[in-house]
Design a protein around this motif. Structure first.
Motif, PDB file in Angstrom:
ATOM      1  N   ALA A 196       0.844  -1.194   0.000  1.00  0.00           N
ATOM      2  CA  ALA A 196       0.000   0.000   0.000  1.00  0.00           C
ATOM      3  C   ALA A 196       0.878   1.243   0.000  1.00  0.00           C
ATOM      4  CB  ALA A 196      -0.934   0.018   1.204  1.00  0.00           C
ATOM      5  N   SER A 197       0.330   2.320  -0.558  1.00  0.00           N
ATOM      6  CA  SER A 197       1.003   3.613  -0.576  1.00  0.00           C
ATOM      7  C   SER A 197       0.069   4.662  -0.009  1.00  0.00           C
ATOM      8  CB  SER A 197       1.395   3.995  -2.013  1.00  0.00           C
ATOM      9  OG  SER A 197       1.896   5.326  -2.062  1.00  0.00           O
ATOM     10  N   ASN A 220       9.149  -1.049   4.690  1.00  0.00           N
ATOM     11  CA  ASN A 220       9.159   0.164   3.867  1.00  0.00           C
ATOM     12  C   ASN A 220      10.056  -0.055   2.647  1.00  0.00           C
ATOM     13  OD1 ASN A 220       8.608   3.365   4.075  1.00  0.00           O
ATOM     14  ND2 ASN A 220      10.566   2.972   3.096  1.00  0.00           N
ATOM     15  N   ILE A 221       9.495   0.116   1.448  1.00  0.00           N
ATOM     16  CA  ILE A 221      10.284  -0.066   0.221  1.00  0.00           C
ATOM     17  C   ILE A 221      10.442   1.230  -0.561  1.00  0.00           C
ATOM     18  CG2 ILE A 221       9.640  -2.501   0.000  1.00  0.00           C
ATOM     19  CD1 ILE A 221       7.750  -1.556  -2.334  1.00  0.00           C
ATOM     20  N   GLY A 222       9.815   2.304  -0.101  1.00  0.00           N
ATOM     21  CA  GLY A 222       9.935   3.560  -0.833  1.00  0.00           C
ATOM     22  C   GLY A 222       9.461   4.746  -0.019  1.00  0.00           C
ATOM     23  N   ILE A 240       4.484   6.875   1.790  1.00  0.00           N
ATOM     24  CA  ILE A 240       5.367   5.746   2.064  1.00  0.00           C
ATOM     25  C   ILE A 240       4.842   4.522   1.322  1.00  0.00           C
ATOM     26  CG2 ILE A 240       6.165   6.628   4.276  1.00  0.00           C
ATOM     27  CD1 ILE A 240       4.107   4.856   5.668  1.00  0.00           C
ATOM     28  N   LYS A 241       5.754   3.681   0.864  1.00  0.00           N
ATOM     29  CA  LYS A 241       5.395   2.468   0.136  1.00  0.00           C
ATOM     30  C   LYS A 241       5.671   1.281   1.054  1.00  0.00           C
ATOM     31  CE  LYS A 241       5.444   5.705  -2.906  1.00  0.00           C
ATOM     32  NZ  LYS A 241       4.239   6.510  -3.110  1.00  0.00           N
ATOM     33  N   MET A 242       4.607   0.637   1.485  1.00  0.00           N
ATOM     34  CA  MET A 242       4.721  -0.392   2.504  1.00  0.00           C
ATOM     35  C   MET A 242       4.344  -1.759   1.945  1.00  0.00           C
ATOM     36  SD  MET A 242       5.515   1.682   4.914  1.00  0.00           S
ATOM     37  CE  MET A 242       5.431   0.629   6.329  1.00  0.00           C
ATOM     38  N   VAL A 243       5.101  -2.768   2.367  1.00  0.00           N
ATOM     39  CA  VAL A 243       4.811  -4.160   2.008  1.00  0.00           C
ATOM     40  C   VAL A 243       4.555  -4.940   3.290  1.00  0.00           C
ATOM     41  CG1 VAL A 243       5.795  -6.283   1.036  1.00  0.00           C
ATOM     42  CG2 VAL A 243       6.131  -4.098  -0.135  1.00  0.00           C
TER      43      VAL A 243
END
Length: 338
Positions: free
Chosen positions: A92-93, A145-147, A242-245
């Motif tokens: 999700a972002s 966090n990937i981004g 934030i780009k979360m996995v």
């Protein structure tokens, strides 16, 4: 008896044969599905997700299939945060403060005093020490966090014009549900109204709220220029998507796919910011082309607004020791970046 025994053996043999894998397309390995959700559409977050899909599927030779769900198709922020923790939503972002339901510390990136401008925010987000602090925190909450990207500085879109702090007195302004944003808007004399994004435009049209505190990209994408055409360009804090996995899902993947996800997420940030800088300029033109207007506070009023919001941040931090500790760690790194 012999015939019966033979019949049973034949059935067993047939069943065993059916279980033996056979070559051919019908037995090809199915890709791993990665659902990627966000609340917005046709903006910097959506653009990142589209590029992530292209790059990750190429990097993994289509072993991962990314499915994009913009415009809250997988539910609002609380549902997306819960899905990340449970592994039912893989990615999700959203602006960090959307995830305060998982932990109040998520609001820290949108607290006044961290970033001086969009460019400064981008430089800070590139600092390894800053990223490590943030990534350690998110991992502790079940999210990888990937981004880290920059959306824009905060503005207020209003149904009626305002040019002074006093003009905001009593106005009902939609905010995100974080304590710091509510306190910041209240410090300006307005009444903060937490509300999910899909509800905002109808609320503006029906007069349930008088304006919205967010970013220009949201205002343009959702066409607020008809219902709330007057923007007060306050710039009191910044929104950092934030780009979360999901950690639950991520930990089940083989190491090479984990590596591909992390590397793809990070490498998109530079181009995504360049895209957003151009998009902000386009959005400003689109807003005025549609009859919208921009107003700034006077220098003295802007200074007063910043002072009030900074004071409200300190009040929020005083009530939450863990939030204060994370804020001070990140601020110490950010303050060393020009």
């Amino acid at each position: 008896m012999i015939h019966f025994r033979f019949w049973r053996l034949a059935i067993a043999a047939g069943a065993a044969a059916a279980m033996i894998p056979t070559a051919g397309p019908s037995n090809a390995q199915q890709p791993i599905v990665m659902k990627f959700a966000t609340l917005t559409i046709n903006d910097v977050q959506h653009e990142y997700m589209k590029n992530f899909k292209t790059e990750l599927e190429k990097a993994t030779n289509n072993r991962i299939k990314v499915e994009i769900y913009p415009a809250a198709q997988l539910g609002g922020a609380p549902r997306q945060a819960e899905g990340l923790r449970l592994g039912t939503i893989e990615a999700a972002s959203g602006p960090a403060e959307l995830f305060v339901g998982a932990d109040q510390r998520f609001q820290v990136l949108a607290m006044a005093g961290l970033f001086k401008s969009n460019d400064h925010a981008r430089r800070v987000l590139n600092v390894p020490a800053f990223r490590k602090i943030w990534e350690n925190f998110t991992a502790s909450r079940g999210m990888i966090n990937i981004g880290l990207t920059v959306y824009d500085h905060q503005l207020i879109a209003l149904k009626a014009p305002a040019s002074k702090i006093g003009d905001l007195s009593g106005r009902r302004l939609r905010v995100l549900a974080s304590a710091s944003e509510q306190a910041g808007i209240a410090s300006l004399g307005a009444a903060p109204v937490p509300m999910s994004l899909p509800e905002v435009l109808p609320a503006l049209q029906q007069g349930a709220i008088d304006g919205v505190s967010s970013v220009l990209g949201v205002f343009v994408a959702f066409r607020y220029y008809d219902a709330a055409p007057y923007i007060l360009d306050t710039g009191l804090w910044h929104l950092i998507p934030i780009k979360m996995v999901s950690k639950v899902w991520f930990n089940r993947l083989p190491a090479d796919l984990q590596k591909a996800i992390v590397e793809t997420g990070a490498k998109l940030e530079t181009d995504n910011y360049k895209w957003q800088v151009a998009r902000i300029a386009e959005d400003r033109k689109a807003w005025t082309d549609k009859g919208g207007r921009f107003t700034k506070l006077s220098p003295a009023e802007q200074q007063e607004a910043e002072k009030r919001v900074q004071s409200s941040v300190q009040a929020v931090l005083a009530k939450n020791a863990r939030l204060k500790a994370l804020y001070e760690q990140l601020r110490d790194v950010a303050s060393k970046v020009n």
